[in-house]
Design a protein around this motif. Structure first.
Motif, PDB file in Angstrom:
ATOM      1  N   THR A  10      77.145  -0.101  -3.293  1.00  0.00           N
ATOM      2  CA  THR A  10      76.797   0.627  -2.070  1.00  0.00           C
ATOM      3  C   THR A  10      75.323   0.448  -1.724  1.00  0.00           C
ATOM      4  OG1 THR A  10      78.491   2.270  -2.593  1.00  0.00           O
ATOM      5  CG2 THR A  10      76.873   2.887  -0.933  1.00  0.00           C
ATOM      6  N   SER A  11      74.488   0.222  -2.734  1.00  0.00           N
ATOM      7  CA  SER A  11      73.059   0.025  -2.472  1.00  0.00           C
ATOM      8  C   SER A  11      72.827  -1.203  -1.604  1.00  0.00           C
ATOM      9  CB  SER A  11      72.285  -0.105  -3.788  1.00  0.00           C
ATOM     10  OG  SER A  11      72.634  -1.296  -4.476  1.00  0.00           O
ATOM     11  N   LEU A  12      73.670  -2.229  -1.758  1.00  0.00           N
ATOM     12  CA  LEU A  12      73.525  -3.433  -0.938  1.00  0.00           C
ATOM     13  C   LEU A  12      73.812  -3.111   0.531  1.00  0.00           C
ATOM     14  CD1 LEU A  12      75.274  -6.133  -3.181  1.00  0.00           C
ATOM     15  CD2 LEU A  12      73.004  -5.108  -3.396  1.00  0.00           C
ATOM     16  N   ALA A  13      74.830  -2.279   0.741  1.00  0.00           N
ATOM     17  CA  ALA A  13      75.172  -1.873   2.107  1.00  0.00           C
ATOM     18  C   ALA A  13      74.063  -1.015   2.713  1.00  0.00           C
ATOM     19  CB  ALA A  13      76.495  -1.117   2.112  1.00  0.00           C
ATOM     20  N   ILE A  14      73.484  -0.118   1.909  1.00  0.00           N
ATOM     21  CA  ILE A  14      72.408   0.756   2.404  1.00  0.00           C
ATOM     22  C   ILE A  14      71.189  -0.069   2.794  1.00  0.00           C
ATOM     23  CG2 ILE A  14      70.785   2.564   1.737  1.00  0.00           C
ATOM     24  CD1 ILE A  14      73.014   3.731  -0.031  1.00  0.00           C
ATOM     25  N   VAL A  15      70.808  -1.015   1.937  1.00  0.00           N
ATOM     26  CA  VAL A  15      69.658  -1.882   2.232  1.00  0.00           C
ATOM     27  C   VAL A  15      69.898  -2.664   3.524  1.00  0.00           C
ATOM     28  CG1 VAL A  15      68.417  -3.939   1.457  1.00  0.00           C
ATOM     29  CG2 VAL A  15      68.849  -2.083  -0.143  1.00  0.00           C
ATOM     30  N   THR A  16      71.116  -3.196   3.654  1.00  0.00           N
ATOM     31  CA  THR A  16      71.451  -3.980   4.842  1.00  0.00           C
ATOM     32  C   THR A  16      71.418  -3.122   6.100  1.00  0.00           C
ATOM     33  OG1 THR A  16      72.843  -5.445   3.498  1.00  0.00           O
ATOM     34  CG2 THR A  16      73.216  -5.466   5.877  1.00  0.00           C
ATOM     35  N   ALA A  17      72.010  -1.934   6.024  1.00  0.00           N
ATOM     36  CA  ALA A  17      72.041  -1.037   7.183  1.00  0.00           C
ATOM     37  C   ALA A  17      70.631  -0.646   7.621  1.00  0.00           C
ATOM     38  CB  ALA A  17      72.864   0.204   6.858  1.00  0.00           C
ATOM     39  N   GLU A  18      69.784  -0.293   6.670  1.00  0.00           N
ATOM     40  CA  GLU A  18      68.424   0.116   7.017  1.00  0.00           C
ATOM     41  C   GLU A  18      67.623  -1.046   7.597  1.00  0.00           C
ATOM     42  OE1 GLU A  18      66.641   1.917   3.604  1.00  0.00           O
ATOM     43  OE2 GLU A  18      67.857   3.750   3.746  1.00  0.00           O
ATOM     44  N   THR A  19      67.832  -2.238   7.059  1.00  0.00           N
ATOM     45  CA  THR A  19      67.088  -3.408   7.546  1.00  0.00           C
ATOM     46  C   THR A  19      67.516  -3.789   8.956  1.00  0.00           C
ATOM     47  OG1 THR A  19      66.915  -4.217   5.261  1.00  0.00           O
ATOM     48  CG2 THR A  19      66.432  -5.791   7.022  1.00  0.00           C
TER      49      THR A  19
ATOM     50  N   LEU B 204      75.704   2.940   8.435  1.00  0.00           N
ATOM     51  CA  LEU B 204      76.377   2.456   7.234  1.00  0.00           C
ATOM     52  C   LEU B 204      77.870   2.252   7.474  1.00  0.00           C
ATOM     53  CD1 LEU B 204      75.768   1.769   4.257  1.00  0.00           C
ATOM     54  CD2 LEU B 204      76.304   4.139   3.685  1.00  0.00           C
ATOM     55  N   LYS B 205      78.450   3.014   8.395  1.00  0.00           N
ATOM     56  CA  LYS B 205      79.885   2.898   8.663  1.00  0.00           C
ATOM     57  C   LYS B 205      80.240   1.581   9.348  1.00  0.00           C
ATOM     58  CE  LYS B 205      79.799   5.327  13.135  1.00  0.00           C
ATOM     59  NZ  LYS B 205      80.274   6.522  13.881  1.00  0.00           N
ATOM     60  N   ASN B 206      79.229   0.861   9.839  1.00  0.00           N
ATOM     61  CA  ASN B 206      79.470  -0.430  10.488  1.00  0.00           C
ATOM     62  C   ASN B 206      79.371  -1.599   9.513  1.00  0.00           C
ATOM     63  OD1 ASN B 206      79.809   0.728  13.046  1.00  0.00           O
ATOM     64  ND2 ASN B 206      77.601   0.747  13.411  1.00  0.00           N
ATOM     65  N   ILE B 207      79.286  -1.277   8.229  1.00  0.00           N
ATOM     66  CA  ILE B 207      79.169  -2.316   7.203  1.00  0.00           C
ATOM     67  C   ILE B 207      80.386  -2.265   6.280  1.00  0.00           C
ATOM     68  CG2 ILE B 207      77.841  -3.081   5.194  1.00  0.00           C
ATOM     69  CD1 ILE B 207      75.348  -2.250   6.619  1.00  0.00           C
ATOM     70  N   ARG B 208      80.912  -3.435   5.967  1.00  0.00           N
ATOM     71  CA  ARG B 208      82.033  -3.536   5.031  1.00  0.00           C
ATOM     72  C   ARG B 208      81.678  -4.520   3.921  1.00  0.00           C
ATOM     73  NH1 ARG B 208      85.935  -5.264   8.194  1.00  0.00           N
ATOM     74  NH2 ARG B 208      86.285  -7.380   7.409  1.00  0.00           N
TER      75      ARG B 208
ATOM     76  N   GLY C  17      81.125  -6.474  15.938  1.00  0.00           N
ATOM     77  CA  GLY C  17      79.862  -5.881  15.518  1.00  0.00           C
ATOM     78  C   GLY C  17      79.823  -5.437  14.067  1.00  0.00           C
ATOM     79  N   THR C  18      80.959  -5.519  13.384  1.00  0.00           N
ATOM     80  CA  THR C  18      80.991  -5.145  11.963  1.00  0.00           C
ATOM     81  C   THR C  18      80.197  -6.159  11.136  1.00  0.00           C
ATOM     82  OG1 THR C  18      83.173  -4.151  12.207  1.00  0.00           O
ATOM     83  CG2 THR C  18      82.467  -4.680   9.971  1.00  0.00           C
ATOM     84  N   VAL C  19      79.383  -5.658  10.229  1.00  0.00           N
ATOM     85  CA  VAL C  19      78.613  -6.527   9.335  1.00  0.00           C
ATOM     86  C   VAL C  19      79.356  -6.629   8.004  1.00  0.00           C
ATOM     87  CG1 VAL C  19      76.441  -6.814   8.087  1.00  0.00           C
ATOM     88  CG2 VAL C  19      76.423  -5.951  10.429  1.00  0.00           C
TER      89      VAL C  19
END
Length: 355
Positions: free
Chosen positions: A296-305, A310-314, A279-281
């Motif tokens: 980090t902004s790329l991770a935030i955009v991805t998480a919100e979309t 956010l902790k599930n994104i690497r 499940g990690t993105v």
């Protein structure tokens, strides 16, 4: 730069840099190898400030890769302090001549600038820096008639190149000095002169870009208010009349700066997003992190979309063998351009999951 020869004949280079694909393309050309024989990975980079997008990062990587190619052993290439000071690009020195015309009540009507940029013995990014400096020559003020000439001059001085602001700080310094001189000649308060000419929604810049944001004006008026400008100016004038040797003063300077590349190059970015079995993105891109936190902004955009934590994104480290070019990490473009690419990728991923 650290270069490691691999069994398949490929050389992997790990180095501190801003633009992995720029280093990759130039090292391939310098060594004369097929593109698949070079791999470039950005090492953890604590600060870039522009010079790490310039020539030196290519040089140090090429030295390491060439030595690894010849010896078939791992090679570390490091500049000692003296070498770094000698060859690392510096900020461009400028000579700037400004002439301005204004009405008696302080409204700017014409501005002529001639800018001479010392780029040193090698042109590096000098031709681009002089362009941006020329664009900003009038400062953040509306002037209906502008004539600007910019010259990039090769000299026997140390090479100058990409540094934070990319020519705009030099142009703004000269413009702000000019505004203070003009205010003095017109016997006007420097704040009043700036208020009459500041770029506001509907204003046109020297290159005829229409302003649609009031941020500069809001910031300017807030600074005047918070600094108690008018009160302090009166107090300091009275103090300076009484004091022969110690003087006090208060000053103000405005600037604006164009983000992203504009006419300096193609503004594009690529972001690769995938989901692992747990499940990690995973986000991969050629854009780099060097202390600003922009990635980090790329991770935030991805998480919100995707509607996940956010902790599930690497975010993986930039690697030319894993992603395509995302353009240079310069000009504050990561969040603006890279963020849009991350949004597009996340939307596509969300659509596939919905299917």
């Amino acid at each position: 730069a650290y270069a490691i020869p691999e069994e398949n004949g490929r050389i992997t280079c790990i180095s501190s840099m801003q633009n992995p694909f720029d280093v990759y393309n130039k090292v391939v050309k310098i060594l004369g190898l097929p593109a698949e024989k070079i791999r470039v990975i950005q090492a953890a980079t604590g600060g870039g400030f522009g010079p790490k997008s310039d020539e030196t990062q290519i040089d140090v990587a090429a030295y390491a890769c060439l030595a690894a190619l010849k010896t078939r052993k791992p090679v570390l290439s490091v500049f000692i302090r003296e070498e770094s000071v000698t060859v690392q690009c510096k900020r461009h020195a400028f000579i700037i001549e400004n002439k301005t015309a204004a009405t008696e009540d302080g409204k700017l009507v014409a501005w002529k600038s001639t800018l001479y940029e010392d780029t040193g013995a090698y042109i590096s990014k000098g031709h681009l820096v002089i362009a941006r400096a020329t664009f900003h020559c009038t400062g953040p003020y509306e002037v209906p008639n502008v004539w600007a000439d910019g010259y990039c001059v090769l000299t026997n001085n140390t090479m100058a190149g990409s540094t934070r602001g990319f020519g705009a700080p030099q142009a703004h310094f000269a413009a702000e000095v000019q505004m203070d001189i003009l205010a003095k000649k017109l016997r006007m308060d420097p704040v009043e002169l700036r208020a009459k000419n500041i770029l506001i929604p509907g204003s046109l810049t020297a290159t005829s870009q229409k302003i649609d944001d009031s941020g500069l004006e809001v910031c300017f008026r807030k600074a005047v208010e918070e600094s108690a400008w008018h009160q302090r100016r009166r107090e300091y004038e009275e103090f300076n009349k009484r004091s022969m040797y110690v003087k006090r003063g208060i000053g103000i300077a405005l600037l604006y700066h164009g983000n992203t590349l504009g006419p300096e190059g193609e503004d594009f970015a690529n972001v690769h997003t995938r989901i692992e079995r747990d499940g990690t993105v995973i986000i991969q891109t050629g854009l780099t992190e060097y202390g600003t936190g922009a990635i980090t902004s790329l991770a935030i955009v991805t998480a919100e979309t995707l509607g996940i934590s956010l902790k599930n994104i690497r975010v993986e480290r930039p690697d030319t063998s894993a992603v395509t070019s995302a353009g240079p990490t310069v000009a504050s473009r990561t969040t603006v351009i890279g963020g849009q690419a991350a949004l597009d990728a996340a939307k596509q991923l969300r659509s596939r999951l919905a299917e």
